[in-house]
Write a protein that holds these residues in place. Structure first.
Motif, PDB file in Angstrom:
ATOM      1  N   SER A   8      24.820  76.148 -36.515  1.00  0.00           N
ATOM      2  CA  SER A   8      23.834  77.279 -37.102  1.00  0.00           C
ATOM      3  C   SER A   8      24.828  78.463 -37.275  1.00  0.00           C
ATOM      4  N   ARG A  34      18.862  72.193 -38.003  1.00  0.00           N
ATOM      5  CA  ARG A  34      18.575  72.996 -36.710  1.00  0.00           C
ATOM      6  C   ARG A  34      16.992  72.522 -36.361  1.00  0.00           C
ATOM      7  N   TYR A 313      14.240  77.621 -30.705  1.00  0.00           N
ATOM      8  CA  TYR A 313      15.019  77.431 -31.799  1.00  0.00           C
ATOM      9  C   TYR A 313      14.690  78.600 -32.773  1.00  0.00           C
TER      10      TYR A 313
END
Length: 382
Positions: A8, A34, A313
């Motif tokens: 990320s 992701r 997340y």
């Protein structure tokens, strides 16, 4: 090689030419996207919050750090517009354009404002006018620190320098051994008493502001792994300060606290996150790469609580602790208001639908949020 933890943030960055090829190669290897953020439950309003004002600046497409001095706040846009305003009424005090895109900012003592441009120029402004510009030895991603009528800068080549605030004359410059890669993210640079405290790699370093000499060093994290990317460790983002104790995050490695009066490490705990920390007199708060929100006990670093599922997340800012709540920005454009006691939801805000560009800050009784689209919003309790 374990690349999962870099998926990320492959924005760590280039100090030498070979690094560019390395980053490009790694970007090709990291094909896993992701995970989709967890669905949020219906918004609750257990804490009343109202929007008090808003102003507009151009888009914020660089890693902004918002600076507060009393009721005065300084912000900047990616194209070089710097704005200072009064947080009590949301009224603009002055606006100026430095004439180049920005890489780091904002630093201010309430009078002098400093930023760093993408072409490695340190720029000082006052009352809406550019006072001076000076070339740095390398790019800087950490906002300048303005204190004691001086401007302090830490560049990506690990050079720390001091400049006279009014004339722009360089007072001193000290360079440390630099790693092949550094983060393209704001690091740690602040004043604690008569000591300049900087993040250098995974260490907090106490520096004399008079001449740049080192007073002490305290490691929060140490490099690990077999290559430059796996060994990358930098202190990143906001810190939590209580008196002489500074708590900070080492990128994707740990969170720890240091007593800066003697340069002593108090504790360090593993933590997997990219942004800084917030805190109060009891806890240090942080957000993890998984979207978890964690509270560590300030005294010993033991985990007090973790909210692992609510924001799973999501890409989150560091938390701002204010009143009985934590204020956390979200890359989806939301602002989450959670309980400081257990991380349970208290409210949810949606300023303008664009990503939150910087960790929220508190000025007086006003929480200030800046978005990627250039919205600056002031919120107060009802």
């Amino acid at each position: 090689m374990n690349l999962k933890r870099y998926k990320s943030t492959l924005a760590p960055v280039l100090r030498i030419g070979a690094a560019a090829a390395l980053i490009a190669a790694l970007a090709g290897c990291v094909g896993t996207s992701r995970p989709k953020p967890a669905e949020l439950p219906p918004s609750v309003a257990l804490m009343g919050i109202k929007q008090a004002w808003s102003i507009r600046i151009p888009a914020v497409n660089f890693p902004l750090s918002t600076i507060v001095n009393g009721d005065q706040i300084a912000v900047a846009s990616g194209d070089g517009v710097v704005v200072v305003f009064d947080a009590r009424a949301g009224t603009e005090l002055w606006r100026a354009n430095v004439g180049a895109p920005l890489a780091a900012g904002v630093g201010s003592d309430g009078k002098l404002v400093a930023v760093v441009t993408a072409n490695s120029e340190l720029v000082a402004l006052e009352a809406g006018k550019v006072l001076w510009k000076e070339r740095l030895t390398a790019q800087a991603y950490t906002p300048p620190l303005v204190a004691g009528r001086r401007v302090f800068v830490q560049a990506a080549d690990r050079t720390t320098s001091a400049w006279d605030g009014q004339s722009g004359r360089r007072l001193w410059s000290q360079q440390r051994t630099a790693e092949n890669l550094v983060l393209k993210k704001p690091g740690v640079l602040l004043a604690v008493g008569d000591t300049l405290v900087a993040g250098v790699g995974g260490r907090l370093v106490g520096i004399s502001p008079a001449n740049g000499s080192s007073r002490w060093e305290s490691p929060i994290a140490a490099p690990r792994g077999t290559n430059d990317v796996e060994r990358l460790v930098d202190l990143t983002g906001s810190v939590s300060r209580q008196g002489d104790v500074i708590c900070a995050r080492a990128y994707f490695a740990s969170v720890g606290c240091v007593d800066t009066s003697r340069g002593a490490l108090l504790w360090t705990k593993p933590a997997v996150g990219a942004d800084g920390v917030g805190g109060d007199d009891r806890y240090v708060y942080g957000t993890e790469d998984s979207g978890a929100v964690v509270a560590w006990r300030r005294t010993d670093g033991e985990r007090a609580w973790q909210q692992a599922d609510l924001l799973k997340y999501r890409i989150l800012t560091a938390p701002l602790a204010v009143g009985r709540s934590l204020i956390i920005g979200d890359a989806t454009g939301l602002v989450h208001v959670l309980s400081r006691e257990d991380g349970s939801p208290l409210n949810r805000l949606n300023p303008d639908g664009s990503a939150i560009a910087a960790t929220p800050v508190l000025a007086g009784n006003t929480v200030v949020v800046v978005t990627r689209n250039g919205g600056v919003f002031g919120y107060r309790p009802e």
